[in-house]
Scaffold this motif. Sequence first.
Motif, PDB file in Angstrom:
ATOM      1  N   PHE A  56       0.832  -1.201   0.000  1.00  0.00           N
ATOM      2  CA  PHE A  56       0.000   0.000   0.000  1.00  0.00           C
ATOM      3  C   PHE A  56       0.867   1.252   0.000  1.00  0.00           C
ATOM      4  CE2 PHE A  56      -2.134   3.415   2.369  1.00  0.00           C
ATOM      5  CZ  PHE A  56      -3.242   3.603   1.562  1.00  0.00           C
ATOM      6  N   ASN A  57       1.846   1.285   0.895  1.00  0.00           N
ATOM      7  CA  ASN A  57       2.715   2.451   0.982  1.00  0.00           C
ATOM      8  C   ASN A  57       3.469   2.680  -0.325  1.00  0.00           C
ATOM      9  OD1 ASN A  57       1.821   2.361   3.593  1.00  0.00           O
ATOM     10  ND2 ASN A  57       3.833   2.414   4.543  1.00  0.00           N
ATOM     11  N   THR A  58       3.948   1.599  -0.932  1.00  0.00           N
ATOM     12  CA  THR A  58       4.680   1.702  -2.190  1.00  0.00           C
ATOM     13  C   THR A  58       3.789   2.256  -3.301  1.00  0.00           C
ATOM     14  OG1 THR A  58       6.129  -0.150  -1.592  1.00  0.00           O
ATOM     15  CG2 THR A  58       5.975   0.416  -3.937  1.00  0.00           C
ATOM     16  N   GLU A  59       2.518   1.796  -3.326  1.00  0.00           N
ATOM     17  CA  GLU A  59       1.576   2.279  -4.344  1.00  0.00           C
ATOM     18  C   GLU A  59       1.356   3.788  -4.225  1.00  0.00           C
ATOM     19  OE1 GLU A  59      -3.135   1.877  -5.670  1.00  0.00           O
ATOM     20  OE2 GLU A  59      -2.325   0.612  -4.055  1.00  0.00           O
ATOM     21  N   VAL A  60       1.103   4.254  -3.007  1.00  0.00           N
ATOM     22  CA  VAL A  60       0.820   5.683  -2.807  1.00  0.00           C
ATOM     23  C   VAL A  60       2.056   6.525  -3.091  1.00  0.00           C
ATOM     24  CG1 VAL A  60       0.118   7.432  -1.143  1.00  0.00           C
ATOM     25  CG2 VAL A  60      -1.012   5.196  -1.148  1.00  0.00           C
ATOM     26  N   ILE A  61       3.202   6.096  -2.605  1.00  0.00           N
ATOM     27  CA  ILE A  61       4.445   6.848  -2.846  1.00  0.00           C
ATOM     28  C   ILE A  61       4.743   6.883  -4.341  1.00  0.00           C
ATOM     29  CG2 ILE A  61       6.942   6.843  -2.474  1.00  0.00           C
ATOM     30  CD1 ILE A  61       6.337   5.709   0.346  1.00  0.00           C
ATOM     31  N   GLY A  62       4.450   5.779  -5.044  1.00  0.00           N
ATOM     32  CA  GLY A  62       4.623   5.761  -6.492  1.00  0.00           C
ATOM     33  C   GLY A  62       3.727   6.778  -7.178  1.00  0.00           C
ATOM     34  N   ASN A  63       2.478   6.905  -6.683  1.00  0.00           N
ATOM     35  CA  ASN A  63       1.556   7.904  -7.247  1.00  0.00           C
ATOM     36  C   ASN A  63       2.072   9.322  -7.018  1.00  0.00           C
ATOM     37  OD1 ASN A  63      -0.177   5.844  -8.023  1.00  0.00           O
ATOM     38  ND2 ASN A  63      -1.482   6.036  -6.221  1.00  0.00           N
ATOM     39  N   ILE A  64       2.629   9.554  -5.841  1.00  0.00           N
ATOM     40  CA  ILE A  64       3.179  10.880  -5.531  1.00  0.00           C
ATOM     41  C   ILE A  64       4.358  11.185  -6.442  1.00  0.00           C
ATOM     42  CG2 ILE A  64       4.356  12.260  -3.763  1.00  0.00           C
ATOM     43  CD1 ILE A  64       2.677  10.758  -1.671  1.00  0.00           C
ATOM     44  N   LYS A  65       5.213  10.194  -6.657  1.00  0.00           N
ATOM     45  CA  LYS A  65       6.386  10.402  -7.511  1.00  0.00           C
ATOM     46  C   LYS A  65       5.997  10.646  -8.965  1.00  0.00           C
ATOM     47  CE  LYS A  65       9.879   7.981  -4.771  1.00  0.00           C
ATOM     48  NZ  LYS A  65      10.823   6.837  -4.721  1.00  0.00           N
ATOM     49  N   GLU A  66       4.900  10.050  -9.398  1.00  0.00           N
ATOM     50  CA  GLU A  66       4.429  10.318 -10.756  1.00  0.00           C
ATOM     51  C   GLU A  66       4.089  11.793 -10.935  1.00  0.00           C
ATOM     52  OE1 GLU A  66       1.251   7.908 -12.136  1.00  0.00           O
ATOM     53  OE2 GLU A  66       2.331   6.013 -11.906  1.00  0.00           O
ATOM     54  N   THR A  67       3.619  12.407  -9.862  1.00  0.00           N
ATOM     55  CA  THR A  67       3.255  13.824  -9.903  1.00  0.00           C
ATOM     56  C   THR A  67       4.453  14.740  -9.687  1.00  0.00           C
ATOM     57  OG1 THR A  67       1.026  13.331  -9.073  1.00  0.00           O
ATOM     58  CG2 THR A  67       1.798  15.599  -8.846  1.00  0.00           C
ATOM     59  N   LEU A  68       5.289  14.388  -8.705  1.00  0.00           N
ATOM     60  CA  LEU A  68       6.345  15.312  -8.277  1.00  0.00           C
ATOM     61  C   LEU A  68       7.733  14.954  -8.789  1.00  0.00           C
ATOM     62  CD1 LEU A  68       5.306  15.836  -4.529  1.00  0.00           C
ATOM     63  CD2 LEU A  68       4.700  17.228  -6.511  1.00  0.00           C
ATOM     64  N   GLY A  69       7.908  13.736  -9.304  1.00  0.00           N
ATOM     65  CA  GLY A  69       9.245  13.304  -9.704  1.00  0.00           C
ATOM     66  C   GLY A  69       9.844  12.380  -8.668  1.00  0.00           C
ATOM     67  N   ASP A  70      10.925  11.688  -9.040  1.00  0.00           N
ATOM     68  CA  ASP A  70      11.511  10.663  -8.172  1.00  0.00           C
ATOM     69  C   ASP A  70      12.063  11.217  -6.866  1.00  0.00           C
ATOM     70  OD1 ASP A  70      10.878   8.582  -9.846  1.00  0.00           O
ATOM     71  OD2 ASP A  70      12.783   8.654 -10.934  1.00  0.00           O
ATOM     72  N   LEU A  72      11.542  13.297  -3.895  1.00  0.00           N
ATOM     73  CA  LEU A  72      10.443  13.961  -3.192  1.00  0.00           C
ATOM     74  C   LEU A  72      10.934  15.180  -2.432  1.00  0.00           C
ATOM     75  CD1 LEU A  72       8.511  10.893  -1.721  1.00  0.00           C
ATOM     76  CD2 LEU A  72       8.018  12.167  -3.807  1.00  0.00           C
ATOM     77  N   PRO A  73      10.111  16.245  -2.365  1.00  0.00           N
ATOM     78  CA  PRO A  73      10.476  17.417  -1.557  1.00  0.00           C
ATOM     79  C   PRO A  73      10.367  17.086  -0.077  1.00  0.00           C
ATOM     80  CG  PRO A  73       8.249  17.639  -2.398  1.00  0.00           C
ATOM     81  CD  PRO A  73       8.805  16.390  -3.022  1.00  0.00           C
ATOM     82  N   THR A  74      10.769  17.996   0.761  1.00  0.00           N
ATOM     83  CA  THR A  74      10.710  17.755   2.208  1.00  0.00           C
ATOM     84  C   THR A  74       9.282  17.794   2.737  1.00  0.00           C
ATOM     85  OG1 THR A  74      11.076  20.107   2.635  1.00  0.00           O
ATOM     86  CG2 THR A  74      13.020  18.669   2.591  1.00  0.00           C
ATOM     87  N   LYS A  75       8.383  18.406   1.952  1.00  0.00           N
ATOM     88  CA  LYS A  75       6.978  18.493   2.347  1.00  0.00           C
ATOM     89  C   LYS A  75       6.105  18.076   1.175  1.00  0.00           C
ATOM     90  CE  LYS A  75       7.919  22.341   5.508  1.00  0.00           C
ATOM     91  NZ  LYS A  75       7.658  23.784   5.807  1.00  0.00           N
ATOM     92  N   ILE A  76       5.086  17.249   1.446  1.00  0.00           N
ATOM     93  CA  ILE A  76       4.156  16.806   0.418  1.00  0.00           C
ATOM     94  C   ILE A  76       2.912  17.681   0.479  1.00  0.00           C
ATOM     95  CG2 ILE A  76       2.824  14.878  -0.521  1.00  0.00           C
ATOM     96  CD1 ILE A  76       5.816  14.418  -0.546  1.00  0.00           C
ATOM     97  N   ASN A  77       2.623  18.375  -0.615  1.00  0.00           N
ATOM     98  CA  ASN A  77       1.439  19.237  -0.687  1.00  0.00           C
ATOM     99  C   ASN A  77       0.170  18.451  -0.383  1.00  0.00           C
ATOM    100  OD1 ASN A  77      -0.896  20.172  -2.697  1.00  0.00           O
ATOM    101  ND2 ASN A  77       0.221  21.971  -2.022  1.00  0.00           N
ATOM    102  N   LYS A  78      -0.733  19.067   0.344  1.00  0.00           N
ATOM    103  CA  LYS A  78      -1.990  18.413   0.738  1.00  0.00           C
ATOM    104  C   LYS A  78      -2.755  17.864  -0.452  1.00  0.00           C
ATOM    105  CE  LYS A  78      -5.390  21.142   1.470  1.00  0.00           C
ATOM    106  NZ  LYS A  78      -6.236  22.209   2.039  1.00  0.00           N
ATOM    107  N   GLU A  79      -2.870  18.651  -1.525  1.00  0.00           N
ATOM    108  CA  GLU A  79      -3.649  18.221  -2.684  1.00  0.00           C
ATOM    109  C   GLU A  79      -3.001  17.016  -3.363  1.00  0.00           C
ATOM    110  OE1 GLU A  79      -6.390  19.661  -2.807  1.00  0.00           O
ATOM    111  OE2 GLU A  79      -5.944  21.407  -1.573  1.00  0.00           O
ATOM    112  N   VAL A  80      -1.669  17.028  -3.453  1.00  0.00           N
ATOM    113  CA  VAL A  80      -0.939  15.909  -4.062  1.00  0.00           C
ATOM    114  C   VAL A  80      -1.129  14.650  -3.225  1.00  0.00           C
ATOM    115  CG1 VAL A  80       1.350  15.039  -4.679  1.00  0.00           C
ATOM    116  CG2 VAL A  80       0.741  17.421  -5.165  1.00  0.00           C
TER     117      VAL A  80
END
Length: 267
Positions: A56-70, A72-80
């Motif tokens: 589950f964690n890998t799936e969500v982090i993968g979705n975030i990386k698709e949006t932000l790039g490999d 990750l910033p120090t903070k994840i935007n709420k909408e992302v």
Amino acid sequence: MERKFRISPATLRNELENNDVYNNNYLETVLLDEFLTNLVMKEYVWQLNRQDIKCFNTEVIGNIKETLGDKLPTKINKEVLIAAIPAENNYLVRIGHRIPSSDFLKLWRNYDTDHSGYLEIKELQLLVRDFAQLVGEDVSDKDLNTALEELMSEFDVNKDGRLELEELSHLMSVEDNFMKAFCSRQYLTRKDFDRIFAHYDTDSTGYLDKEEVMALLNDILKYHESSDAHIPVPVLKEVYKEVMKACDTNNSNTIQKCELALLLTSV
């Protein structure tokens, strides 16, 4: 076979509140793994093993990386963050908090199932039931009818038995017109363009999708009409079609940052 998990809006909303994501507008990346683990464990109590949680964690982090790039910033935007989590109607988690205009239009599209430009009784029933689910309540038919009567009595201003976009907006805490700060200016700087684009690109994809473009157009038109009232959906749809014909130069059905200047000068 790998299990697929979906998080209910109520569980997601509670975890966002517990981590103060609404107030901060972000989640610190160092807390992301713990946040996701707690989230999936609260949704699927006693049904998970370590591999399930990892998947589950890998799936969500993968979705975030698709949006932000490999990286990750120090903070994840709420909408992302919200968009990356597999959940039904995950925009519902914002209700009761300040909701971006583009998310408000996504909510509208979801319930305006016949695309009439109004929410009629059957569509409002779905909306009320989803609200109830969000706060963990079961709604009987009697309670549903009572809730609808109260809702229509308060918000159906023109008493036509349905809700328009403007009437529904009074149910929500929709953000103020962001474009008020820019429409009165004779010239816009590059920094202004960047701020406008970033504001309406709520999921940080690097382009404006249909609801994000319509939210921007809605705010521009409201300014030019000197009104805080939302533009009727049928009118907004027609303006959107004309603007996309003129400004979507690469026919992507989105507005890229390089096309934003065209959009702002065409309305």
